[in-house]
Motif scaffolding. Structure first.
Motif, PDB file in Angstrom:
ATOM      1  N   UNK A 127       0.808  -1.217   0.000  1.00 43.11           N
ATOM      2  CA  UNK A 127       0.000   0.000   0.000  1.00 43.11           C
ATOM      3  C   UNK A 127       0.845   1.274   0.000  1.00 43.11           C
ATOM      4  N   UNK A 128       2.155   1.124   0.167  1.00 43.88           N
ATOM      5  CA  UNK A 128       2.988   2.324   0.377  1.00 43.88           C
ATOM      6  C   UNK A 128       4.233   2.403  -0.501  1.00 43.88           C
ATOM      7  N   UNK A 129       4.687   1.297  -1.067  1.00 41.55           N
ATOM      8  CA  UNK A 129       6.060   1.269  -1.578  1.00 41.55           C
ATOM      9  C   UNK A 129       6.177   1.584  -3.072  1.00 41.55           C
ATOM     10  N   UNK A 130       6.654   2.760  -3.355  1.00 39.25           N
ATOM     11  CA  UNK A 130       6.961   3.118  -4.747  1.00 39.25           C
ATOM     12  C   UNK A 130       8.249   2.411  -5.170  1.00 39.25           C
ATOM     13  N   UNK A 131       9.152   2.175  -4.201  1.00 39.74           N
ATOM     14  CA  UNK A 131      10.418   1.494  -4.511  1.00 39.74           C
ATOM     15  C   UNK A 131      10.175   0.075  -5.027  1.00 39.74           C
ATOM     16  N   UNK A 132       9.197  -0.603  -4.448  1.00 47.78           N
ATOM     17  CA  UNK A 132       8.899  -1.976  -4.899  1.00 47.78           C
ATOM     18  C   UNK A 132       8.310  -1.961  -6.310  1.00 47.78           C
ATOM     19  N   UNK A 133       7.412  -1.038  -6.536  1.00 50.21           N
ATOM     20  CA  UNK A 133       6.835  -0.899  -7.869  1.00 50.21           C
ATOM     21  C   UNK A 133       7.944  -0.634  -8.898  1.00 50.21           C
ATOM     22  N   UNK A 183      -7.032  -0.581   0.215  1.00 49.31           N
ATOM     23  CA  UNK A 183      -7.635  -0.720  -1.117  1.00 49.31           C
ATOM     24  C   UNK A 183      -6.667  -0.325  -2.225  1.00 49.31           C
ATOM     25  N   UNK A 184      -5.684   0.503  -1.865  1.00 48.33           N
ATOM     26  CA  UNK A 184      -4.741   0.971  -2.889  1.00 48.33           C
ATOM     27  C   UNK A 184      -3.490   0.094  -2.898  1.00 48.33           C
ATOM     28  N   UNK A 185      -3.053  -0.274  -4.102  1.00 49.93           N
ATOM     29  CA  UNK A 185      -1.800  -1.016  -4.258  1.00 49.93           C
ATOM     30  C   UNK A 185      -0.899  -0.273  -5.224  1.00 49.93           C
ATOM     31  N   UNK A 186       0.362  -0.055  -4.814  1.00 50.31           N
ATOM     32  CA  UNK A 186       1.334   0.550  -5.741  1.00 50.31           C
ATOM     33  C   UNK A 186       1.822  -0.480  -6.758  1.00 50.31           C
ATOM     34  N   UNK A 187       1.596  -1.766  -6.433  1.00 53.92           N
ATOM     35  CA  UNK A 187       2.154  -2.866  -7.224  1.00 53.92           C
ATOM     36  C   UNK A 187       1.198  -3.338  -8.319  1.00 53.92           C
ATOM     37  N   UNK A 188      -0.098  -3.315  -8.015  1.00 52.64           N
ATOM     38  CA  UNK A 188      -1.089  -3.889  -8.936  1.00 52.64           C
ATOM     39  C   UNK A 188      -0.939  -3.382 -10.378  1.00 52.64           C
ATOM     40  N   UNK A 189      -0.662  -2.089 -10.594  1.00 57.72           N
ATOM     41  CA  UNK A 189      -0.562  -1.621 -11.985  1.00 57.72           C
ATOM     42  C   UNK A 189       0.615  -2.224 -12.761  1.00 57.72           C
ATOM     43  N   UNK A 190       1.613  -2.759 -12.062  1.00 53.24           N
ATOM     44  CA  UNK A 190       2.759  -3.347 -12.770  1.00 53.24           C
ATOM     45  C   UNK A 190       2.813  -4.870 -12.571  1.00 53.24           C
ATOM     46  N   UNK A 191       1.712  -5.434 -12.058  1.00 50.62           N
ATOM     47  CA  UNK A 191       1.629  -6.893 -11.866  1.00 50.62           C
ATOM     48  C   UNK A 191       0.845  -7.524 -13.011  1.00 50.62           C
ATOM     49  N   UNK A 200      10.434  -7.911 -13.885  1.00 51.89           N
ATOM     50  CA  UNK A 200       9.879  -9.089 -13.187  1.00 51.89           C
ATOM     51  C   UNK A 200       8.409  -9.307 -13.555  1.00 51.89           C
ATOM     52  N   UNK A 201       8.061 -10.573 -13.729  1.00 54.77           N
ATOM     53  CA  UNK A 201       6.635 -10.925 -13.902  1.00 54.77           C
ATOM     54  C   UNK A 201       6.108 -11.295 -12.525  1.00 54.77           C
ATOM     55  N   UNK A 202       5.157 -10.520 -12.050  1.00 49.69           N
ATOM     56  CA  UNK A 202       4.701 -10.645 -10.660  1.00 49.69           C
ATOM     57  C   UNK A 202       3.212 -10.925 -10.588  1.00 49.69           C
ATOM     58  N   UNK A 203       2.854 -11.881  -9.727  1.00 54.76           N
ATOM     59  CA  UNK A 203       1.460 -11.992  -9.300  1.00 54.76           C
ATOM     60  C   UNK A 203       1.408 -11.502  -7.863  1.00 54.76           C
ATOM     61  N   UNK A 204       0.594 -10.484  -7.630  1.00 54.69           N
ATOM     62  CA  UNK A 204       0.407  -9.935  -6.273  1.00 54.69           C
ATOM     63  C   UNK A 204      -0.601 -10.807  -5.535  1.00 54.69           C
ATOM     64  N   UNK A 205      -0.253 -11.248  -4.348  1.00 55.21           N
ATOM     65  CA  UNK A 205      -1.197 -12.070  -3.573  1.00 55.21           C
ATOM     66  C   UNK A 205      -1.414 -11.478  -2.176  1.00 55.21           C
TER      67      UNK A 205
END
Ligand code: DQA
Length: 144
Positions: A80-86, A112-120, A94-99
């Motif tokens: 919910x917070x990490x721009x660095x991970x995105x 409700x917000x994910x920084x990762x979902x848009x690049x997963x 990386x090909x990522x499935x967010x779980x």
């Protein structure tokens, strides 16, 4: 041999004792064992890791992505917070499935917000430990 990395973020080392009504009674070790059996049957190498440190998770994502491996990522609160991970996902290809174990969309608004979902590739949430199994099934169904 194809590699799939299962990377876990902060507080997931406490699974089994942490808010069991939300996260269930299975430990992270239980989840690892289930995924290992499935990966072994499929002839895939499984790398499993957990860290409470954001920068370490960034490094693990980078290493997996640059090695051409796929990732099942439960970044926990860093979701919910990490721009660095995105940026690590984007930057390493990386090909990522967010779980998520819990259905984050049925919980507090800040989840409700994910920084990762848009690049997963996709997101699986709300099925407890089975969220990880479903993610592994999805990756195994996709060629590399
Ligand atoms: C979680 C959901 C996150 O919101 C939370 O911070 C976690 C676990 C899950 O698996 O349901 O630590 O990622």
């Amino acid at each position: 041999m194809r590699q799939i990395h299962v990377l876990n973020g902060p507080n997931l080392n406490l699974l089994g004792q942490r808010e069991p009504a939300i996260y269930g009674s299975q430990t992270l070790g239980d989840i690892e064992a289930e995924l290992r059996a499935k990966a072994q049957a499929a002839g895939v190498a499984l790398i499993f890791a957990q860290t409470n440190v954001e920068g370490e998770l960034v490094t693990l994502v980078q290493q997996a992505g640059l090695a051409g491996a796929d990732i099942i990522l439960n970044a926990a609160a860093y979701t919910h917070t990490s721009i660095a991970l995105r940026d690590a996902i984007k930057g390493s290809g990386a090909r990522v499935i967010e779980v998520h174990l819990s259905n984050v969309h049925a919980r507090e608004e800040f989840r409700h917000h994910s920084t990762i979902a848009p690049v997963a590739l996709g997101v699986i949430a709300g099925f407890g430990a089975k969220s990880y199994v479903l993610a592994l099934d999805a990756l195994l169904a996709m060629s590399r």
